[in-house]
Design a protein around this motif. Structure first.
Motif, PDB file in Angstrom:
ATOM      1  N   TYR A   1      -4.663  30.394   8.447  1.00 62.33           N
ATOM      2  CA  TYR A   1      -5.033  30.642   9.838  1.00 62.33           C
ATOM      3  C   TYR A   1      -3.779  30.392  10.658  1.00 62.33           C
ATOM      4  CZ  TYR A   1      -6.834  30.144  14.511  1.00 62.33           C
ATOM      5  OH  TYR A   1      -7.023  30.297  15.861  1.00 62.33           O
ATOM      6  N   ASP A   2      -3.315  31.405  11.374  1.00 62.34           N
ATOM      7  CA  ASP A   2      -2.050  31.329  12.097  1.00 62.34           C
ATOM      8  C   ASP A   2      -2.303  31.268  13.597  1.00 62.34           C
ATOM      9  OD1 ASP A   2       0.489  31.475  13.055  1.00 62.34           O
ATOM     10  OD2 ASP A   2       1.004  33.402  12.149  1.00 62.34           O
ATOM     11  N   PRO A   3      -2.121  30.091  14.231  1.00 62.85           N
ATOM     12  CA  PRO A   3      -2.311  29.989  15.679  1.00 62.85           C
ATOM     13  C   PRO A   3      -1.122  30.490  16.482  1.00 62.85           C
ATOM     14  CG  PRO A   3      -1.733  27.853  14.789  1.00 62.85           C
ATOM     15  CD  PRO A   3      -1.832  28.787  13.611  1.00 62.85           C
ATOM     16  N   LEU A   4      -0.095  31.024  15.780  1.00 68.54           N
ATOM     17  CA  LEU A   4       1.090  31.593  16.425  1.00 68.54           C
ATOM     18  C   LEU A   4       1.713  30.607  17.410  1.00 68.54           C
ATOM     19  CD1 LEU A   4      -0.151  35.251  17.022  1.00 68.54           C
ATOM     20  CD2 LEU A   4       1.354  34.428  15.212  1.00 68.54           C
ATOM     21  N   LEU A   5       1.965  29.401  16.934  1.00 71.64           N
ATOM     22  CA  LEU A   5       2.569  28.373  17.789  1.00 71.64           C
ATOM     23  C   LEU A   5       3.947  28.813  18.268  1.00 71.64           C
ATOM     24  CD1 LEU A   5       1.623  25.121  15.849  1.00 71.64           C
ATOM     25  CD2 LEU A   5       0.484  26.126  17.834  1.00 71.64           C
ATOM     26  N   LEU A   6       4.229  28.496  19.524  1.00 76.49           N
ATOM     27  CA  LEU A   6       5.501  28.791  20.194  1.00 76.49           C
ATOM     28  C   LEU A   6       5.764  30.287  20.359  1.00 76.49           C
ATOM     29  CD1 LEU A   6       7.794  26.127  18.441  1.00 76.49           C
ATOM     30  CD2 LEU A   6       6.569  25.910  20.611  1.00 76.49           C
ATOM     31  N   ALA A   7       4.712  31.107  20.225  1.00 75.85           N
ATOM     32  CA  ALA A   7       4.884  32.546  20.436  1.00 75.85           C
ATOM     33  C   ALA A   7       5.259  32.814  21.884  1.00 75.85           C
ATOM     34  CB  ALA A   7       3.603  33.300  20.084  1.00 75.85           C
ATOM     35  N   GLU A   8       6.089  33.838  22.099  1.00 71.87           N
ATOM     36  CA  GLU A   8       6.524  34.168  23.452  1.00 71.87           C
ATOM     37  C   GLU A   8       5.367  34.675  24.298  1.00 71.87           C
ATOM     38  OE1 GLU A   8       9.776  36.852  23.361  1.00 71.87           O
ATOM     39  OE2 GLU A   8      11.120  35.482  22.274  1.00 71.87           O
ATOM     40  N   GLU A   9       4.459  35.421  23.674  1.00 76.00           N
ATOM     41  CA  GLU A   9       3.310  35.933  24.418  1.00 76.00           C
ATOM     42  C   GLU A   9       2.295  34.820  24.609  1.00 76.00           C
ATOM     43  OE1 GLU A   9       4.167  36.975  21.446  1.00 76.00           O
ATOM     44  OE2 GLU A   9       5.168  38.905  21.739  1.00 76.00           O
TER      45      GLU A   9
ATOM     46  N   LEU B   1      -5.654  23.100  22.169  1.00 72.14           N
ATOM     47  CA  LEU B   1      -5.024  22.538  20.983  1.00 72.14           C
ATOM     48  C   LEU B   1      -3.658  23.163  20.693  1.00 72.14           C
ATOM     49  CD1 LEU B   1      -5.156  20.635  18.580  1.00 72.14           C
ATOM     50  CD2 LEU B   1      -6.523  22.351  17.357  1.00 72.14           C
ATOM     51  N   SER B   2      -3.541  24.474  20.833  1.00 75.77           N
ATOM     52  CA  SER B   2      -2.256  25.127  20.560  1.00 75.77           C
ATOM     53  C   SER B   2      -1.170  24.588  21.479  1.00 75.77           C
ATOM     54  CB  SER B   2      -2.378  26.645  20.741  1.00 75.77           C
ATOM     55  OG  SER B   2      -3.182  27.206  19.729  1.00 75.77           O
ATOM     56  N   GLU B   3      -1.468  24.495  22.776  1.00 69.69           N
ATOM     57  CA  GLU B   3      -0.478  24.000  23.730  1.00 69.69           C
ATOM     58  C   GLU B   3      -0.124  22.543  23.450  1.00 69.69           C
ATOM     59  OE1 GLU B   3       0.193  23.567  28.589  1.00 69.69           O
ATOM     60  OE2 GLU B   3      -1.631  24.493  27.790  1.00 69.69           O
ATOM     61  N   TYR B   4      -1.118  21.751  23.075  1.00 75.81           N
ATOM     62  CA  TYR B   4      -0.891  20.345  22.769  1.00 75.81           C
ATOM     63  C   TYR B   4       0.097  20.198  21.604  1.00 75.81           C
ATOM     64  CZ  TYR B   4      -1.963  15.482  21.450  1.00 75.81           C
ATOM     65  OH  TYR B   4      -1.876  14.136  21.130  1.00 75.81           O
ATOM     66  N   LEU B   5      -0.123  20.961  20.541  1.00 73.72           N
ATOM     67  CA  LEU B   5       0.764  20.898  19.385  1.00 73.72           C
ATOM     68  C   LEU B   5       2.152  21.433  19.723  1.00 73.72           C
ATOM     69  CD1 LEU B   5      -1.690  22.066  16.577  1.00 73.72           C
ATOM     70  CD2 LEU B   5      -0.806  19.754  16.915  1.00 73.72           C
ATOM     71  N   GLU B   6       2.200  22.522  20.502  1.00 78.82           N
ATOM     72  CA  GLU B   6       3.479  23.098  20.891  1.00 78.82           C
ATOM     73  C   GLU B   6       4.325  22.109  21.684  1.00 78.82           C
ATOM     74  OE1 GLU B   6       2.303  27.847  21.237  1.00 78.82           O
ATOM     75  OE2 GLU B   6       2.258  26.547  22.999  1.00 78.82           O
ATOM     76  N   GLU B   7       3.692  21.414  22.625  1.00 75.85           N
ATOM     77  CA  GLU B   7       4.432  20.464  23.456  1.00 75.85           C
ATOM     78  C   GLU B   7       5.055  19.364  22.603  1.00 75.85           C
ATOM     79  OE1 GLU B   7       1.626  19.108  26.298  1.00 75.85           O
ATOM     80  OE2 GLU B   7       1.820  20.866  27.612  1.00 75.85           O
ATOM     81  N   ARG B   8       4.300  18.864  21.642  1.00 71.60           N
ATOM     82  CA  ARG B   8       4.836  17.790  20.809  1.00 71.60           C
ATOM     83  C   ARG B   8       5.907  18.298  19.845  1.00 71.60           C
ATOM     84  NH1 ARG B   8       1.279  16.989  23.722  1.00 71.60           N
ATOM     85  NH2 ARG B   8       0.654  14.909  24.419  1.00 71.60           N
ATOM     86  N   MET B   9       5.742  19.513  19.372  1.00 73.31           N
ATOM     87  CA  MET B   9       6.785  20.105  18.541  1.00 73.31           C
ATOM     88  C   MET B   9       8.077  20.273  19.343  1.00 73.31           C
ATOM     89  SD  MET B   9       4.659  23.032  16.465  1.00 73.31           S
ATOM     90  CE  MET B   9       6.131  23.704  15.700  1.00 73.31           C
ATOM     91  N   GLU B  10       7.937  20.774  20.565  1.00 67.87           N
ATOM     92  CA  GLU B  10       9.117  21.005  21.400  1.00 67.87           C
ATOM     93  C   GLU B  10       9.803  19.691  21.755  1.00 67.87           C
ATOM     94  OE1 GLU B  10       7.225  23.185  24.494  1.00 67.87           O
ATOM     95  OE2 GLU B  10       7.769  25.151  23.658  1.00 67.87           O
ATOM     96  N   GLU B  11       9.015  18.661  22.082  1.00 66.86           N
ATOM     97  CA  GLU B  11       9.589  17.359  22.416  1.00 66.86           C
ATOM     98  C   GLU B  11      10.335  16.773  21.218  1.00 66.86           C
ATOM     99  OE1 GLU B  11       6.259  15.087  23.649  1.00 66.86           O
ATOM    100  OE2 GLU B  11       5.952  16.210  25.517  1.00 66.86           O
ATOM    101  N   GLY B  12       9.698  16.830  20.048  1.00 65.03           N
ATOM    102  CA  GLY B  12      10.321  16.280  18.857  1.00 65.03           C
ATOM    103  C   GLY B  12      11.569  17.033  18.454  1.00 65.03           C
ATOM    104  N   LEU B  13      11.520  18.369  18.513  1.00 63.89           N
ATOM    105  CA  LEU B  13      12.669  19.175  18.124  1.00 63.89           C
ATOM    106  C   LEU B  13      13.805  19.051  19.130  1.00 63.89           C
ATOM    107  CD1 LEU B  13      10.766  22.333  16.855  1.00 63.89           C
ATOM    108  CD2 LEU B  13      12.082  20.724  15.464  1.00 63.89           C
ATOM    109  N   GLU B  14      13.469  18.901  20.399  1.00 64.00           N
ATOM    110  CA  GLU B  14      14.500  18.729  21.420  1.00 64.00           C
ATOM    111  C   GLU B  14      15.287  17.460  21.156  1.00 64.00           C
ATOM    112  OE1 GLU B  14      16.849  19.374  24.790  1.00 64.00           O
ATOM    113  OE2 GLU B  14      15.513  20.711  23.687  1.00 64.00           O
TER     114      GLU B  14
END
Length: 320
Positions: free
Chosen positions: A131-139, A188-201
């Motif tokens: 199941y692909d939630p397409l995290l960090l997708a531009e759209e 949920l998608s936005e929540y995971l994206e934010e933490r991924m972005e914070e950690g990767l930054e």
């Protein structure tokens, strides 16, 4: 498997710019991976559709959650899976590409490219469904997707000596439970994206945001654990035999396979399954399966790391 073309693609990547040559990653991963066949019989094609539809209906009934499966449902071979996922790998790793060392840049680029192509190819040969939630997708409104890697499902069913239609149906039910989670929790998608972005930054600047990764790990433990709870109640029959055989297969393999699994964090994913499953079994024992769905009402309803080991404390905090 064309090892020569795979090595040549990686070697040629050293002359360009950037930490990873993504075109070479795809070329090498595809060259090193037999695609397999997606020549389905009418019965097999109908079987996938029926399994997904039945899983959706049963999960809705068991969980009391209103959701639908993605419009994009693909029966893929391994090269299809590589093509569908390389963009996600690229989006996730983009913040880290500036970390490439100044010394021997061409060598570093080739090593990075080779590592990514190996990992992508390894996953393509092992993923069953996704199941692909397409995290960090531009759209912003990008539609989620559901993939089934048919040659892998067929091969693993044969290797484990289990009935292919039953095994395929089990995979479909598991992936649809994830569709239920993201459908029930639009945040949920936005929540995971934010933490991924914070950690990767932080990683891109040489730091480590432990809190971001801890919160992401808790969220993924919840995602995996809730899916296991729904599977236990929604699937047609007992499936302990399938789980035991798949687990034994995952723990097997040669040294290279075990190293790849360690690098990809597959052992951590198994821990998330087990810890999350125990948490939700505890909640269901106290208040029932539908009450466990309160976890998706908002990010504030996610259990804390401590509550994952004390479902009663989470139940009391939720007031359910």
């Amino acid at each position: 498997m064309n090892l020569f073309h795979s090595v040549r693609a990686v070697a040629s990547s050293g002359s360009g710019e950037g930490a990873i040559d993504w075109d070479a990653v795809v070329e090498a991963a595809r060259a090193g991976t037999e695609p397999g066949s997606v020549d389905l019989t009418p019965a097999e094609r109908s079987g996938y559709a029926t399994d997904v539809r039945d899983a959706r209906d049963r999960v809705r009934e068991v969980a009391g959650i209103d959701f639908d499966v993605p419009d994009t449902i693909e029966i893929q071979h391994r090269h299809h899976w590589i093509d569908a996922n390389v963009a996600t790998f690229r989006r996730v790793l983009e913040p880290l590409e500036g970390q490439q060392a100044d010394f021997l840049p061409g060598v570093a680029r080739a090593v990075n490219t080779g590592t990514m192509s190996f990992m992508l190819g390894f996953l393509a040969r092992n993923v069953l469904g996704q199941y692909d939630p397409l995290l960090l997708a531009e759209e912003i409104d990008a539609d989620h997707a559901l993939y089934f890697v048919h040659p892998n499902i067929r091969q693993v069913a044969a290797d484990l000596h289990v009935d292919f239609p039953r095994f395929r149906r089990w995979i479909a039910f598991h992936e649809v439970t994830h569709a239920a989670e993201f459908g029930a929790a639009p945040w949920l998608s936005e929540y995971l994206e934010e933490r991924m972005e914070e950690g990767l930054e932080d990683l891109s600047h040489g730091g480590l945001d432990r809190e971001a990764f801890r919160e992401m790990n808790v969220a993924m433990t919840v995602v995996e654990g809730y899916a296991e709870l729904l599977m236990d109640h929604a699937f047609d029959d007992e499936y302990a035999d399938l789980r035991a055989k798949v687990d034994a297969r995952r723990q097997g393999g040669g040294p290279l396979s075990k190293l790849a699994k360690r690098l990809l964090g597959l052992g951590l994913k198994r821990q998330q399954y087990e810890r999350g499953k125990e948490f939700f079994e505890g909640v269901a024992a106290l208040r029932g399966v539908e009450a466990a769905g309160a976890v998706w009402d908002g990010p504030e309803n996610l259990p804390t790391d401590d509550e994952l080991d004390d479902p009663g404390a989470w139940v009391r905090r939720m007031g359910i």
